[in-house]
Design a protein around this motif. Sequence first.
Motif, mmCIF file in Angstrom:
data_model
loop_
_atom_site.group_PDB
_atom_site.id
_atom_site.type_symbol
_atom_site.label_atom_id
_atom_site.label_comp_id
_atom_site.label_asym_id
_atom_site.label_seq_id
_atom_site.Cartn_x
_atom_site.Cartn_y
_atom_site.Cartn_z
ATOM 1 N N TYR A 22 11.433 10.673 -8.751
ATOM 2 C CA TYR A 22 11.211 10.387 -10.162
ATOM 3 C C TYR A 22 9.766 10.713 -10.580
ATOM 4 C CZ TYR A 22 11.459 8.426 -14.794
ATOM 5 O OH TYR A 22 11.431 8.296 -16.166
ATOM 6 N N GLN A 23 8.844 10.665 -9.642
ATOM 7 C CA GLN A 23 7.439 10.850 -9.997
ATOM 8 C C GLN A 23 7.047 12.303 -10.191
ATOM 9 O OE1 GLN A 23 6.229 7.934 -6.655
ATOM 10 N NE2 GLN A 23 4.600 7.775 -8.160
ATOM 11 N N ILE A 24 7.849 13.244 -9.647
ATOM 12 C CA ILE A 24 7.420 14.652 -9.744
ATOM 13 C C ILE A 24 8.478 15.583 -10.336
ATOM 14 C CG2 ILE A 24 5.835 14.439 -7.769
ATOM 15 C CD1 ILE A 24 7.837 16.195 -6.152
ATOM 16 N N HIS A 124 13.841 5.871 -3.465
ATOM 17 C CA HIS A 124 12.469 5.610 -3.930
ATOM 18 C C HIS A 124 12.556 5.216 -5.403
ATOM 19 C CE1 HIS A 124 8.044 6.529 -2.962
ATOM 20 N NE2 HIS A 124 8.047 5.968 -4.141
ATOM 21 N N TRP A 125 13.432 4.191 -5.673
ATOM 22 C CA TRP A 125 13.431 3.381 -6.888
ATOM 23 C C TRP A 125 14.257 3.889 -8.056
ATOM 24 C CZ3 TRP A 125 7.389 2.301 -7.226
ATOM 25 C CH2 TRP A 125 6.980 1.772 -6.015
ATOM 26 N N ASP A 126 14.783 5.108 -7.990
ATOM 27 C CA ASP A 126 15.528 5.614 -9.168
ATOM 28 C C ASP A 126 17.021 5.287 -9.043
ATOM 29 O OD1 ASP A 126 14.837 9.110 -8.220
ATOM 30 O OD2 ASP A 126 15.397 7.378 -6.996
ATOM 31 N N VAL A 294 4.958 2.733 7.350
ATOM 32 C CA VAL A 294 4.022 1.753 6.788
ATOM 33 C C VAL A 294 3.209 2.408 5.685
ATOM 34 C CG1 VAL A 294 1.981 0.335 7.277
ATOM 35 C CG2 VAL A 294 3.855 0.438 8.937
ATOM 36 N N ASN A 295 3.313 1.857 4.484
ATOM 37 C CA ASN A 295 2.481 2.324 3.366
ATOM 38 C C ASN A 295 1.337 1.334 3.212
ATOM 39 O OD1 ASN A 295 4.447 4.223 3.056
ATOM 40 N ND2 ASN A 295 5.194 3.510 1.076
ATOM 41 N N TYR A 296 0.113 1.826 3.362
ATOM 42 C CA TYR A 296 -1.047 0.930 3.279
ATOM 43 C C TYR A 296 -2.026 1.461 2.244
ATOM 44 C CZ TYR A 296 -5.423 -1.477 4.220
ATOM 45 O OH TYR A 296 -6.579 -2.212 4.071
ATOM 46 N N TYR A 297 -2.507 0.619 1.385
ATOM 47 C CA TYR A 297 -3.499 1.022 0.379
ATOM 48 C C TYR A 297 -4.749 0.155 0.393
ATOM 49 C CZ TYR A 297 -0.175 4.305 -1.516
ATOM 50 O OH TYR A 297 0.674 5.374 -1.667
ATOM 51 N N SER A 298 -4.532 -1.158 0.585
ATOM 52 C CA SER A 298 -5.671 -2.065 0.480
ATOM 53 C C SER A 298 -5.318 -3.400 1.139
ATOM 54 C CB SER A 298 -5.997 -2.294 -1.009
ATOM 55 O OG SER A 298 -7.148 -3.098 -1.134
ATOM 56 N N THR A 347 3.322 6.296 6.217
ATOM 57 C CA THR A 347 4.109 7.137 5.311
ATOM 58 C C THR A 347 3.462 7.292 3.940
ATOM 59 O OG1 THR A 347 5.497 5.118 5.311
ATOM 60 C CG2 THR A 347 6.444 7.103 6.239
ATOM 61 N N GLU A 348 2.499 6.412 3.642
ATOM 62 C CA GLU A 348 1.653 6.573 2.456
ATOM 63 C C GLU A 348 0.291 5.943 2.680
ATOM 64 O OE1 GLU A 348 3.217 5.266 -1.310
ATOM 65 O OE2 GLU A 348 5.220 5.987 -0.828
ATOM 66 N N ASN A 349 -0.729 6.686 2.299
ATOM 67 C CA ASN A 349 -2.094 6.143 2.240
ATOM 68 C C ASN A 349 -2.858 7.095 1.327
ATOM 69 O OD1 ASN A 349 -5.067 6.350 3.945
ATOM 70 N ND2 ASN A 349 -4.405 4.398 3.103
ATOM 71 N N ALA A 393 -0.370 11.698 3.491
ATOM 72 C CA ALA A 393 -1.284 11.364 2.392
ATOM 73 C C ALA A 393 -0.484 11.167 1.105
ATOM 74 C CB ALA A 393 -2.290 12.493 2.214
ATOM 75 N N TRP A 394 -0.779 10.065 0.395
ATOM 76 C CA TRP A 394 -0.209 9.891 -0.932
ATOM 77 C C TRP A 394 -1.278 10.263 -1.939
ATOM 78 C CZ3 TRP A 394 4.605 9.250 -2.656
ATOM 79 C CH2 TRP A 394 4.742 9.121 -4.051
ATOM 80 N N SER A 395 -1.098 11.327 -2.707
ATOM 81 C CA SER A 395 0.143 12.069 -2.772
ATOM 82 C C SER A 395 -0.170 13.565 -2.713
ATOM 83 C CB SER A 395 0.858 11.732 -4.093
ATOM 84 O OG SER A 395 2.058 12.485 -4.222
ATOM 85 N N GLU A 401 2.697 7.701 -12.188
ATOM 86 C CA GLU A 401 2.381 6.487 -11.439
ATOM 87 C C GLU A 401 3.015 5.264 -12.090
ATOM 88 O OE1 GLU A 401 1.386 5.960 -8.527
ATOM 89 O OE2 GLU A 401 1.217 3.780 -8.721
ATOM 90 N N TRP A 402 4.327 5.302 -12.215
ATOM 91 C CA TRP A 402 5.140 4.160 -12.652
ATOM 92 C C TRP A 402 4.617 3.520 -13.939
ATOM 93 C CZ3 TRP A 402 9.314 5.379 -10.378
ATOM 94 C CH2 TRP A 402 9.312 5.907 -9.088
ATOM 95 N N ALA A 403 4.305 2.240 -13.937
ATOM 96 C CA ALA A 403 3.894 1.576 -15.190
ATOM 97 C C ALA A 403 2.568 2.102 -15.715
ATOM 98 C CB ALA A 403 3.807 0.065 -14.961
HETATM 99 O O1 LIG Z 1 0.850 3.224 -6.128
HETATM 100 C C1 LIG Z 1 0.778 4.368 -5.341
HETATM 101 C C2 LIG Z 1 2.101 4.591 -4.625
HETATM 102 N N1 LIG Z 1 2.451 3.410 -3.859
HETATM 103 N N2 LIG Z 1 3.650 3.496 -3.139
HETATM 104 C C3 LIG Z 1 4.818 3.994 -3.880
HETATM 105 C C4 LIG Z 1 4.483 5.220 -4.725
HETATM 106 O O2 LIG Z 1 5.599 5.584 -5.495
HETATM 107 C C5 LIG Z 1 3.249 4.934 -5.572
HETATM 108 O O3 LIG Z 1 2.938 6.044 -6.395
#
Ligand SMILES: OC[C@H]1NNC[C@@H](O)[C@@H]1O
Length: 442
Positions: A22-24, A124-126, A294-298, A347-349, A393-395, A401-403
């Motif tokens: 959905y994001q791209i 992935h949410w859609d 594992v998706n890690y951001y903070s 899987t995401e950072n 790497a995200w992304s 970016e959703w909301a």
């Molecule tokens: O907020 C950044 C990312 N976080 N994980 C899910 C992705 O869809 C987001 O864009």
Amino acid sequence: MTIITRKDFPEYFTFGVATSSYQIEGATSADGRGPSIWDTFCREPGRISDGSSGDVACDHYHRWEEDLELISSLGVQAYRFSVAWPRVQPTGSGDINPLGLDFYERLVDGMLERGLDPYLTLYHWDLPQPLQDVGGWANRDTAYHFAEYARAVAERLGERVKSYATLNEPWCSSILSYQIGEHAPGLRNRKLALAAAHHLLLGHGEAVKVLREVVPGAAIGTVLNLNAITPATSSEQDAAAARFEDGAFNRWFLDPLLRGEYPADVWEAYGDDVPQVQPDDLETIRQPIDFLGVNYYSRSVVSADGQQQRPSDSSYTDMGWEVYPQGLSDLLLRLKADYTLPPIYITENGAAYKDTLEGSAVHDAERVAYLQTHLAEVASAVRQGVKVNGYFAWSLMDNFEWAHGYSKRFGLVYVDYGDQQRILKDSALWYRGLAGAKVPEL
Ligand SMILES: OC[C@H]1NNC[C@@H](O)[C@@H]1O
């Protein structure tokens, strides 16, 4: 700052980039695609900060060949992408849309032709909107519909796909979506959210059974967003708050998947809001998986008053998230200590920063530093015995970016949404130097 090179990682280590449908993709009504809950959500005034939607996004549905060339140019070995359920099964159950599967078959074959390993995420949410019309993930039937959708995808793509992840971040598609209300469908009901979380996990388990049958040679797993969680002070109140946050955010998903149980302390705190669990559910959920994403951001710094703390000596990304690389190695070592784990993939950072286009360049030094320091922590965890097989790497590129709509840029590649031009940022050039480096003679 620790300078890392390819030799800091094992020979088998996979470097990749990640996106989601959905994001791209855009093309939200092309070739038989049905509406998703995000198409609906974006039309509700005030839901998206810039009033945008994924209707066009990065127009990847039409530019997929150009984008595969772009990915290949980054020297990565793998591409993590997601399949839009509403393209494959427009109502979420019943008829399969062959044109939808055709698109993903072209995409996967295009990856293989370029030597890229396809890492597929089924959800992935859609979610198809017709399923939400009858309760969405709060309806147990959705778990079974998800398994049948997984069957349709796996039967078409087979073991050309190296890795199948069932879900992306079930905490987001349940708690953030049905309780906090920030994501689609935008509800605010904890009982529904906990039911949705349970049915997402059940759908994962049912889909794993189907995938084991249809693509026994593929790696099968799932993806969780996990935080390092720190008490704001050494007080017992803050320590207790941090333990609860760890339970509600991390263990609520880790424990069913890896232990076949919900965390008792959090379950008790939820009282009557706890989900209805059938006798065999947790056995279905806890089936063995071949990897954990594992998706890690903070990290979260938690105090008893529930306020998120913002340590003043830290820097913050454009999302307002603290830059805390050590949290990634802390998290990985904690997972190793507390669970019997399959191999892990990050899987995401990545990070959002305000990027400025200067001619045909984007000098995103902060993002380079973010990636470098977090990858150094991955290398440290690997040296300490954590089995991490790869990093995405995200992304790949800036996207919806959703909301936050298009106001936050996470990409290694800058997207000019006016003309859909893709421009490599300095971070893409840096990442290519690492990911594309020849593996040193061992
Ligand atoms: O907020 C950044 C990312 N976080 N994980 C899910 C992705 O869809 C987001 O864009």
